[in-house]
Design a protein around this motif. Structure first.
Motif, PDB file in Angstrom:
ATOM      1  N   UNK A   7       0.834  -1.186   0.000  1.00 44.94           N
ATOM      2  CA  UNK A   7       0.000   0.000   0.000  1.00 44.94           C
ATOM      3  C   UNK A   7       0.874   1.243   0.000  1.00 44.94           C
ATOM      4  N   UNK A   8       1.958   1.214   0.759  1.00 46.39           N
ATOM      5  CA  UNK A   8       2.829   2.385   0.871  1.00 46.39           C
ATOM      6  C   UNK A   8       3.475   2.732  -0.449  1.00 46.39           C
ATOM      7  N   UNK A   9       3.694   1.758  -1.320  1.00 44.81           N
ATOM      8  CA  UNK A   9       4.276   2.032  -2.627  1.00 44.81           C
ATOM      9  C   UNK A   9       3.408   3.020  -3.385  1.00 44.81           C
ATOM     10  N   UNK A  10       2.079   2.841  -3.321  1.00 40.85           N
ATOM     11  CA  UNK A  10       1.177   3.770  -3.977  1.00 40.85           C
ATOM     12  C   UNK A  10       1.079   5.075  -3.201  1.00 40.85           C
ATOM     13  N   UNK A  11       1.002   4.983  -1.881  1.00 43.64           N
ATOM     14  CA  UNK A  11       0.790   6.158  -1.050  1.00 43.64           C
ATOM     15  C   UNK A  11       1.869   7.198  -1.231  1.00 43.64           C
ATOM     16  N   UNK A  12       3.119   6.772  -1.308  1.00 38.85           N
ATOM     17  CA  UNK A  12       4.207   7.729  -1.351  1.00 38.85           C
ATOM     18  C   UNK A  12       4.817   7.875  -2.739  1.00 38.85           C
ATOM     19  N   UNK A  13       4.078   7.467  -3.775  1.00 36.42           N
ATOM     20  CA  UNK A  13       4.585   7.654  -5.133  1.00 36.42           C
ATOM     21  C   UNK A  13       4.628   9.135  -5.468  1.00 36.42           C
ATOM     22  N   UNK A  14       5.701   9.565  -6.118  1.00 37.54           N
ATOM     23  CA  UNK A  14       5.829  10.972  -6.495  1.00 37.54           C
ATOM     24  C   UNK A  14       4.869  11.285  -7.627  1.00 37.54           C
ATOM     25  N   UNK A  92      -7.785  -8.574  -2.128  1.00 33.91           N
ATOM     26  CA  UNK A  92      -8.606  -7.901  -3.128  1.00 33.91           C
ATOM     27  C   UNK A  92      -9.617  -7.016  -2.415  1.00 33.91           C
ATOM     28  N   UNK A  93      -9.750  -5.774  -2.902  1.00 32.28           N
ATOM     29  CA  UNK A  93     -10.684  -4.884  -2.239  1.00 32.28           C
ATOM     30  C   UNK A  93     -10.757  -3.526  -2.891  1.00 32.28           C
ATOM     31  N   UNK A  94     -11.375  -2.594  -2.175  1.00 26.74           N
ATOM     32  CA  UNK A  94     -11.582  -1.253  -2.698  1.00 26.74           C
ATOM     33  C   UNK A  94     -11.650  -0.265  -1.546  1.00 26.74           C
ATOM     34  N   UNK A  95     -11.170   0.942  -1.789  1.00 29.62           N
ATOM     35  CA  UNK A  95     -11.332   2.065  -0.864  1.00 29.62           C
ATOM     36  C   UNK A  95     -11.980   3.191  -1.638  1.00 29.62           C
ATOM     37  N   UNK A  96     -13.005   3.831  -1.042  1.00 35.25           N
ATOM     38  CA  UNK A  96     -13.741   4.871  -1.751  1.00 35.25           C
ATOM     39  C   UNK A  96     -14.052   6.055  -0.838  1.00 35.25           C
ATOM     40  N   UNK A 108      -8.617   0.560  -6.171  1.00 33.51           N
ATOM     41  CA  UNK A 108      -8.947  -0.859  -6.198  1.00 33.51           C
ATOM     42  C   UNK A 108      -7.664  -1.662  -6.021  1.00 33.51           C
ATOM     43  N   UNK A 109      -7.773  -2.796  -5.313  1.00 33.78           N
ATOM     44  CA  UNK A 109      -6.616  -3.601  -4.953  1.00 33.78           C
ATOM     45  C   UNK A 109      -6.774  -5.042  -5.428  1.00 33.78           C
ATOM     46  N   UNK A 110      -5.688  -5.612  -5.858  1.00 36.17           N
ATOM     47  CA  UNK A 110      -5.586  -7.046  -6.125  1.00 36.17           C
ATOM     48  C   UNK A 110      -4.263  -7.517  -5.533  1.00 36.17           C
ATOM     49  N   UNK A 111      -4.306  -8.593  -4.742  1.00 34.84           N
ATOM     50  CA  UNK A 111      -3.111  -9.109  -4.072  1.00 34.84           C
ATOM     51  C   UNK A 111      -2.432  -8.028  -3.230  1.00 34.84           C
ATOM     52  N   UNK A 115      -4.280  -1.383  -8.098  1.00 36.20           N
ATOM     53  CA  UNK A 115      -4.260  -1.638  -9.542  1.00 36.20           C
ATOM     54  C   UNK A 115      -4.899  -0.497 -10.330  1.00 36.20           C
ATOM     55  N   UNK A 116      -5.853   0.209  -9.725  1.00 39.11           N
ATOM     56  CA  UNK A 116      -6.448   1.376 -10.385  1.00 39.11           C
ATOM     57  C   UNK A 116      -6.748   2.445  -9.347  1.00 39.11           C
TER      58      UNK A 116
END
Length: 212
Positions: A7-14, A92-96, A108-111, A115-116
């Motif tokens: 999750x952190x990979x996405x959170x702190x992406x520049x 697998x899941x989603x945050x909205x 949206x999350x997979x593994x 992913x989107x």
């Protein structure tokens, strides 16, 4: 497998190409060089997000029987806000983030990986965008939400930080674009991404403190 690292990979992406900055100060330095956004610009918007708004009738619950499901609901002047995060044991899941049942930010999350991602703040005015993102930033300090977080451990903080990052980035960008700031589109992208990164990290810390 569910891990906060993914999750952190996405959170702190520049928000621009290149390695993500390691600290908020490094982000500010890079942003100022790239798009004429100063530290004062960041501090001014962050101060706006921290101006107290009335958050009444906040509801929050957490379920952890199979994976994790958290939902936070509250009204603001714009309407009814819902932040929901759901992820199964398989990752697998989603945050909205929704306003009056209209999705404004979604991951949206997979593994366990994002992913989107999508946002839809275009219909809001700059004042409305800032009000909404300020509520997202401040609701994690509400006693009802703190109580719900205190009953959980692990991945939830990454999910909370991730959807907050996305919503605040998009909301600040939308408000910056519409306001008469004169910064320009590139600088507004940097400002939104920078504030999203900083506030996402702050939300993560708030969540961890509540859990401890």
């Amino acid at each position: 497998m569910l891990t906060e690292l993914l999750i952190a990979v996405s959170l702190f992406a520049a928000p621009a190409a290149g390695p993500a900055p390691a600290t908020p100060d490094e982000f500010l330095d890079r942003a100022a060089r790239a798009n004429d956004v100063t530290e004062a610009d960041f501090e001014a918007v962050l101060n706006d997000l921290e101006l107290s708004i009335d958050l009444h009738h906040v509801d929050a619950f957490v379920e952890t029987a199979h994976g994790i499901h958290m939902q936070v609901d509250y009204p603001i002047a714009l309407g009814h806000v819902t932040i929901t995060m759901r992820m199964g044991e398989e990752g697998t899941g989603v945050a909205r983030l929704t306003l009056n049942q209209r999705v404004l930010a979604e991951q949206k999350f997979v593994d366990g990986k994002v992913i989107t991602e999508s946002t839809a703040f275009g219909a809001l005015t700059d004042e409305e965008a800032y009000l909404l993102v300020a509520s997202v930033y401040q609701v994690w300090d509400h006693e009802v939400v703190i109580k719900a977080l205190a009953e959980t451990r692990g991945l939830l903080c990454g999910l909370a930080a991730g959807i907050s990052f996305l919503a605040i980035s998009a909301g600040v960008f939308a408000g910056c674009e519409l306001a008469t700031s004169g910064l320009g589109t590139a600088a507004c992208v940097t400002l939104g991404g920078g504030l999203g990164t900083q506030t996402g990290a702050i939300v993560h810390d708030k969540c961890k403190k509540a859990q401890n």
